[in-house]
Write a protein that holds these residues in place. Structure first.
Motif, PDB file in Angstrom:
ATOM      1  N   GLU A 140     117.328  34.282  78.861  1.00  0.00           N
ATOM      2  CA  GLU A 140     117.167  34.935  80.157  1.00  0.00           C
ATOM      3  C   GLU A 140     117.745  36.353  80.107  1.00  0.00           C
ATOM      4  O   GLU A 140     118.683  36.617  79.346  1.00  0.00           O
ATOM      5  N   LEU A 141     117.235  37.218  80.947  1.00  0.00           N
ATOM      6  CA  LEU A 141     117.819  38.534  81.149  1.00  0.00           C
ATOM      7  C   LEU A 141     119.248  38.320  81.621  1.00  0.00           C
ATOM      8  O   LEU A 141     119.487  37.514  82.529  1.00  0.00           O
ATOM      9  N   SER A 142     120.211  39.005  80.992  1.00  0.00           N
ATOM     10  CA  SER A 142     121.609  38.815  81.374  1.00  0.00           C
ATOM     11  C   SER A 142     122.398  40.099  81.186  1.00  0.00           C
ATOM     12  O   SER A 142     121.958  41.018  80.488  1.00  0.00           O
ATOM     13  N   ALA A 143     123.564  40.136  81.809  1.00  0.00           N
ATOM     14  CA  ALA A 143     124.479  41.271  81.669  1.00  0.00           C
ATOM     15  C   ALA A 143     125.889  40.724  81.492  1.00  0.00           C
ATOM     16  O   ALA A 143     126.231  39.678  82.057  1.00  0.00           O
ATOM     17  N   SER A 144     126.695  41.427  80.709  1.00  0.00           N
ATOM     18  CA  SER A 144     128.063  40.978  80.446  1.00  0.00           C
ATOM     19  C   SER A 144     128.939  42.163  80.061  1.00  0.00           C
ATOM     20  O   SER A 144     128.474  43.295  79.974  1.00  0.00           O
ATOM     21  N   ASN A 145     130.205  41.860  79.801  1.00  0.00           N
ATOM     22  CA  ASN A 145     131.179  42.843  79.313  1.00  0.00           C
ATOM     23  C   ASN A 145     131.317  44.062  80.218  1.00  0.00           C
ATOM     24  O   ASN A 145     131.468  45.184  79.732  1.00  0.00           O
ATOM     25  N   GLY A 146     131.281  43.869  81.521  1.00  0.00           N
ATOM     26  CA  GLY A 146     131.391  44.982  82.456  1.00  0.00           C
ATOM     27  C   GLY A 146     132.821  45.487  82.594  1.00  0.00           C
ATOM     28  O   GLY A 146     133.768  44.704  82.638  1.00  0.00           O
ATOM     29  N   TRP A 147     132.959  46.798  82.623  1.00  0.00           N
ATOM     30  CA  TRP A 147     134.249  47.410  82.897  1.00  0.00           C
ATOM     31  C   TRP A 147     134.058  48.779  83.526  1.00  0.00           C
ATOM     32  O   TRP A 147     133.006  49.399  83.388  1.00  0.00           O
ATOM     33  N   VAL A 148     135.066  49.218  84.262  1.00  0.00           N
ATOM     34  CA  VAL A 148     135.024  50.494  84.982  1.00  0.00           C
ATOM     35  C   VAL A 148     136.271  51.290  84.621  1.00  0.00           C
ATOM     36  O   VAL A 148     137.387  50.775  84.680  1.00  0.00           O
ATOM     37  N   ARG A 149     136.059  52.548  84.242  1.00  0.00           N
ATOM     38  CA  ARG A 149     137.185  53.467  84.010  1.00  0.00           C
ATOM     39  C   ARG A 149     137.338  54.338  85.254  1.00  0.00           C
ATOM     40  O   ARG A 149     136.391  55.012  85.671  1.00  0.00           O
TER      41      ARG A 149
ATOM     42  N   ALA B 240     131.099  53.233  84.795  1.00  0.00           N
ATOM     43  CA  ALA B 240     130.952  51.803  84.533  1.00  0.00           C
ATOM     44  C   ALA B 240     130.164  51.604  83.248  1.00  0.00           C
ATOM     45  O   ALA B 240     129.237  52.367  82.952  1.00  0.00           O
ATOM     46  N   TYR B 241     130.548  50.561  82.511  1.00  0.00           N
ATOM     47  CA  TYR B 241     129.925  50.227  81.239  1.00  0.00           C
ATOM     48  C   TYR B 241     129.661  48.728  81.194  1.00  0.00           C
ATOM     49  O   TYR B 241     130.389  47.944  81.800  1.00  0.00           O
ATOM     50  N   PHE B 242     128.656  48.310  80.425  1.00  0.00           N
ATOM     51  CA  PHE B 242     128.291  46.900  80.323  1.00  0.00           C
ATOM     52  C   PHE B 242     127.235  46.741  79.248  1.00  0.00           C
ATOM     53  O   PHE B 242     126.738  47.734  78.697  1.00  0.00           O
ATOM     54  N   THR B 243     126.857  45.497  78.980  1.00  0.00           N
ATOM     55  CA  THR B 243     125.808  45.179  78.031  1.00  0.00           C
ATOM     56  C   THR B 243     124.732  44.379  78.742  1.00  0.00           C
ATOM     57  O   THR B 243     125.046  43.461  79.502  1.00  0.00           O
ATOM     58  N   VAL B 244     123.468  44.731  78.516  1.00  0.00           N
ATOM     59  CA  VAL B 244     122.336  43.977  79.056  1.00  0.00           C
ATOM     60  C   VAL B 244     121.589  43.370  77.877  1.00  0.00           C
ATOM     61  O   VAL B 244     121.331  44.051  76.887  1.00  0.00           O
ATOM     62  N   ARG B 245     121.267  42.103  77.990  1.00  0.00           N
ATOM     63  CA  ARG B 245     120.447  41.423  76.982  1.00  0.00           C
ATOM     64  C   ARG B 245     119.103  41.104  77.621  1.00  0.00           C
ATOM     65  O   ARG B 245     119.047  40.495  78.690  1.00  0.00           O
ATOM     66  N   GLY B 246     118.029  41.552  76.953  1.00  0.00           N
ATOM     67  CA  GLY B 246     116.687  41.341  77.467  1.00  0.00           C
ATOM     68  C   GLY B 246     116.280  39.879  77.406  1.00  0.00           C
ATOM     69  O   GLY B 246     116.728  39.127  76.546  1.00  0.00           O
ATOM     70  N   GLY B 247     115.421  39.491  78.323  1.00  0.00           N
ATOM     71  CA  GLY B 247     114.896  38.133  78.364  1.00  0.00           C
ATOM     72  C   GLY B 247     113.615  38.020  77.561  1.00  0.00           C
ATOM     73  O   GLY B 247     113.364  38.802  76.639  1.00  0.00           O
ATOM     74  N   ALA B 248     112.771  37.072  77.937  1.00  0.00           N
ATOM     75  CA  ALA B 248     111.520  36.816  77.227  1.00  0.00           C
ATOM     76  C   ALA B 248     110.533  37.974  77.361  1.00  0.00           C
ATOM     77  O   ALA B 248     109.720  38.207  76.477  1.00  0.00           O
ATOM     78  N   ALA B 249     110.612  38.701  78.464  1.00  0.00           N
ATOM     79  CA  ALA B 249     109.714  39.840  78.694  1.00  0.00           C
ATOM     80  C   ALA B 249     110.533  41.114  78.843  1.00  0.00           C
ATOM     81  O   ALA B 249     111.674  41.081  79.308  1.00  0.00           O
ATOM     82  N   ALA B 250     109.952  42.225  78.463  1.00  0.00           N
ATOM     83  CA  ALA B 250     110.607  43.516  78.658  1.00  0.00           C
ATOM     84  C   ALA B 250     110.798  43.756  80.153  1.00  0.00           C
ATOM     85  O   ALA B 250     110.049  43.230  80.983  1.00  0.00           O
ATOM     86  N   ASP B 251     111.795  44.521  80.507  1.00  0.00           N
ATOM     87  CA  ASP B 251     112.066  44.847  81.905  1.00  0.00           C
ATOM     88  C   ASP B 251     112.609  46.271  81.939  1.00  0.00           C
ATOM     89  O   ASP B 251     112.751  46.911  80.900  1.00  0.00           O
TER      90      ASP B 251
ATOM     91  N   SER C 147     111.448  44.085  87.587  1.00  0.00           N
ATOM     92  CA  SER C 147     110.844  42.758  87.787  1.00  0.00           C
ATOM     93  C   SER C 147     111.233  42.151  89.132  1.00  0.00           C
ATOM     94  O   SER C 147     110.687  41.134  89.533  1.00  0.00           O
ATOM     95  N   GLY C 148     112.190  42.772  89.820  1.00  0.00           N
ATOM     96  CA  GLY C 148     112.692  42.227  91.080  1.00  0.00           C
ATOM     97  C   GLY C 148     113.963  41.423  90.892  1.00  0.00           C
ATOM     98  O   GLY C 148     114.631  41.055  91.856  1.00  0.00           O
ATOM     99  N   LYS C 149     114.330  41.177  89.650  1.00  0.00           N
ATOM    100  CA  LYS C 149     115.547  40.416  89.377  1.00  0.00           C
ATOM    101  C   LYS C 149     116.769  41.297  89.610  1.00  0.00           C
ATOM    102  O   LYS C 149     116.747  42.493  89.334  1.00  0.00           O
ATOM    103  N   THR C 150     117.830  40.689  90.128  1.00  0.00           N
ATOM    104  CA  THR C 150     119.117  41.369  90.247  1.00  0.00           C
ATOM    105  C   THR C 150     120.169  40.506  89.555  1.00  0.00           C
ATOM    106  O   THR C 150     120.109  39.283  89.594  1.00  0.00           O
ATOM    107  N   LEU C 151     121.098  41.160  88.912  1.00  0.00           N
ATOM    108  CA  LEU C 151     122.217  40.487  88.256  1.00  0.00           C
ATOM    109  C   LEU C 151     123.499  41.059  88.818  1.00  0.00           C
ATOM    110  O   LEU C 151     123.581  42.263  89.083  1.00  0.00           O
ATOM    111  N   GLN C 152     124.495  40.221  88.990  1.00  0.00           N
ATOM    112  CA  GLN C 152     125.800  40.712  89.415  1.00  0.00           C
ATOM    113  C   GLN C 152     126.833  40.291  88.386  1.00  0.00           C
ATOM    114  O   GLN C 152     126.858  39.135  87.956  1.00  0.00           O
ATOM    115  N   ILE C 153     127.658  41.256  87.974  1.00  0.00           N
ATOM    116  CA  ILE C 153     128.751  40.962  87.063  1.00  0.00           C
ATOM    117  C   ILE C 153     130.034  41.531  87.641  1.00  0.00           C
ATOM    118  O   ILE C 153     130.001  42.498  88.418  1.00  0.00           O
ATOM    119  N   ASP C 154     131.147  40.932  87.286  1.00  0.00           N
ATOM    120  CA  ASP C 154     132.450  41.459  87.670  1.00  0.00           C
ATOM    121  C   ASP C 154     132.949  42.342  86.550  1.00  0.00           C
ATOM    122  O   ASP C 154     132.991  41.926  85.384  1.00  0.00           O
TER     123      ASP C 154
END
Length: 146
Positions: free
Chosen positions: A21-30, A41-52, A126-133
């Motif tokens: 699945e499309l996901s995000a992780s490792n979020g941090w803010v300086r 703000a910095y983070f990592t996004v991993r693509g899902g089955a389809a490009a977005d 795609s309309g998807k939203t992700l929230q990370i801390d």
């Protein structure tokens, strides 16, 4: 022989399995070094089955957020440009890191302090939203995981 056939079948089926699945992780803010200046703000996004496409990032910790990229400009000087959006390849990895892509956070609230976590909301075409801390660090602090 049956066991060998079962193993071959499992390997073949796992090769056909959809990508994650499309996901995000490792979020941090300086936080900014000078009050009133933007943070990042910095983070990592991993693509899902389809490009977005990442269209925007927002946080209730800041009044405004913009996608940006740092790059070498004329004469080797670093320059920064706003980005309209950022392509996320299917199954790929997209890094937002110091010296490259990042999110500028304008007017960070005065109650936001190092050691806290703030939410980042990522919005995609795609309309998807992700929230990370995202872990908050001070201006001179080392990046998480350094």
């Amino acid at each position: 022989m049956r066991r060998f056939s079962a193993i071959v079948t499992m390997v073949a089926l796992s090769a056909c399995a959809p990508k994650g699945e499309l996901s995000a992780s490792n979020g941090w803010v300086r936080l900014p070094a000078v009050a009133g200046q933007p943070g990042a703000a910095y983070f990592t996004v991993r693509g899902g089955a389809a490009a977005d496409t990442l269209l925007a990032v927002s946080s209730r910790a800041a009044l405004k957020a913009e996608l940006h990229e740092s790059m070498k400009g004329d004469h080797g000087m670093m320059a920064m440009e706003p980005l309209k959006d950022v392509a996320v390849p299917a199954g790929g990895k997209l890094e937002f890191a110091p010296g490259g892509r990042h999110v500028m956070l304008f007017s960070i609230g005065p109650a936001v302090k190092p050691g806290q976590k703030v939410p980042l909301q990522l919005s995609f075409a795609s309309g998807k939203t992700l929230q990370i801390d995202a872990q908050v660090i001070g201006a001179g602090d080392p990046a998480p995981g350094s």
